[in-house]
Design an enzyme around this catalytic site. Sequence first.
Site, mmCIF file in Angstrom:
data_model
loop_
_atom_site.group_PDB
_atom_site.id
_atom_site.type_symbol
_atom_site.label_atom_id
_atom_site.label_comp_id
_atom_site.label_asym_id
_atom_site.label_seq_id
_atom_site.Cartn_x
_atom_site.Cartn_y
_atom_site.Cartn_z
ATOM 1 C CG ASP A 10 -1.840 1.242 1.197
ATOM 2 O OD1 ASP A 10 -2.431 1.507 0.136
ATOM 3 O OD2 ASP A 10 -1.933 1.966 2.201
ATOM 4 C CB SER A 11 0.209 4.731 -0.943
ATOM 5 O OG SER A 11 -1.052 4.811 -0.299
ATOM 6 C CE1 TYR A 42 3.068 5.980 -3.123
ATOM 7 C CE2 TYR A 42 2.090 4.127 -4.287
ATOM 8 C CZ TYR A 42 3.149 4.679 -3.588
ATOM 9 O OH TYR A 42 4.275 3.925 -3.369
ATOM 10 C CB CYS A 73 -2.557 1.249 -2.908
ATOM 11 S SG CYS A 73 -2.668 2.969 -3.343
ATOM 12 C CB THR A 75 -4.134 5.406 -5.813
ATOM 13 O OG1 THR A 75 -5.087 6.115 -5.021
ATOM 14 C CG2 THR A 75 -3.493 6.343 -6.804
ATOM 15 C CD GLU A 152 -2.579 8.813 6.637
ATOM 16 O OE1 GLU A 152 -1.515 9.311 7.014
ATOM 17 O OE2 GLU A 152 -2.648 7.792 5.925
ATOM 18 C CB CYS A 184 -10.013 5.241 -0.745
ATOM 19 S SG CYS A 184 -8.578 5.952 0.095
ATOM 20 C CB THR A 185 -6.436 1.883 1.855
ATOM 21 O OG1 THR A 185 -5.919 3.200 1.624
ATOM 22 C CG2 THR A 185 -5.859 0.905 0.876
ATOM 23 C CG HIS A 186 -6.924 6.098 4.439
ATOM 24 N ND1 HIS A 186 -6.100 5.582 3.467
ATOM 25 C CD2 HIS A 186 -6.104 6.699 5.342
ATOM 26 C CE1 HIS A 186 -4.836 5.884 3.761
ATOM 27 N NE2 HIS A 186 -4.819 6.553 4.893
HETATM 28 N N1 DGL Z 1 -3.961 3.931 -0.443
HETATM 29 C C1 DGL Z 1 -4.608 4.987 -1.190
HETATM 30 C C2 DGL Z 1 -5.801 4.386 -1.950
HETATM 31 O O1 DGL Z 1 -6.371 3.383 -1.558
HETATM 32 C C3 DGL Z 1 -5.044 6.134 -0.299
HETATM 33 C C4 DGL Z 1 -3.911 6.937 0.250
HETATM 34 C C5 DGL Z 1 -3.094 7.621 -0.845
HETATM 35 O O2 DGL Z 1 -3.576 8.586 -1.490
HETATM 36 O O3 DGL Z 1 -1.977 7.187 -1.071
HETATM 37 O O4 DGL Z 1 -6.174 4.932 -2.947
#
Ligand code: DGL
Length: 267
Positions: A10-11, A42, A73, A75, A152, A184-186
């Site tokens: 993941d990012s 990312y 991730c 993205t 975060e 998105c992961t979050h």
């Molecule tokens: N991990 C990214 C996603 O799921 C979110 C955080 C980022 O922008 O890197 O798109």
Amino acid sequence: MTTEPIAIFDSGVGGLTVAREVHRALPGEEMVYLGDTARVPYGPKSPRTVRRFAGECVEFLLHFRPKLVIIACNTASSVAMDYLAERVDVPLVGVIEPGAAAAVAATANRRVGVIGTKATVRSGSYELAIKKKADDVETYSNACPLFVPMVEEGRAGGPVVEVVAREYLEPLIGKGIDTLILGCTHYPVLKPVIQEVCGPDVNLVDSAEVVAAKVAEVLAAEGALADVPGTEPRFFVTDVVDDFVEVGRYIWPDMPGTVERVELGVV
Ligand code: DGL
């Protein structure tokens, strides 16, 4: 039984939503995780930059000889899957296809919303994946760039999150969606607020859960499931360990395993 690890990339810290679900579904699997915390986020970056970063991260994970690599991730899954698939000969599981499949299965009125980072929404990855599966499904997308920094900062609810969520989600609710992909992961961390704003009739598709199910399915089909009692995951980050642990606690309060810092390119 095969004891090579499952690798997760993941990012940053958000991929812990995916790692947590994979660990819950497959607790006896070895797991290595890389969060590129030095270069997160990312989401606002160009596809070319994300592809380069993703390539370097996956290269690091390949040193552990994984049996499968999860691109947690959204993205990176949106813009780098083909790029990675051309360079890596280990099975890759991204989050877009399983999320799209779950949304197509869940929608009754054939109207699906997608929320994600700017890069994910710009790429149109979920729309394409949904159209491939069911061309009668209409997709409506909205980028939600403020959600990642809020998570975060440890904000999973409260008035500020609610106001932001309403602003992002109301245009999609106005389209009459009955299913929303948390692309998105979050975003799984914000599920209670998102559900409240969308109302109880909107199905939320949590990519973390569907990816864990997909990984279990792929490994079972290949006869590659492992069950090693007491297996602890190994986490690697490209920046400060303590920050990863601190934010990680919001996502996965009883996260097991160890966290180490690495410099990519120096293993
Ligand atoms: N991990 C990214 C996603 O799921 C979110 C955080 C980022 O922008 O890197 O798109």
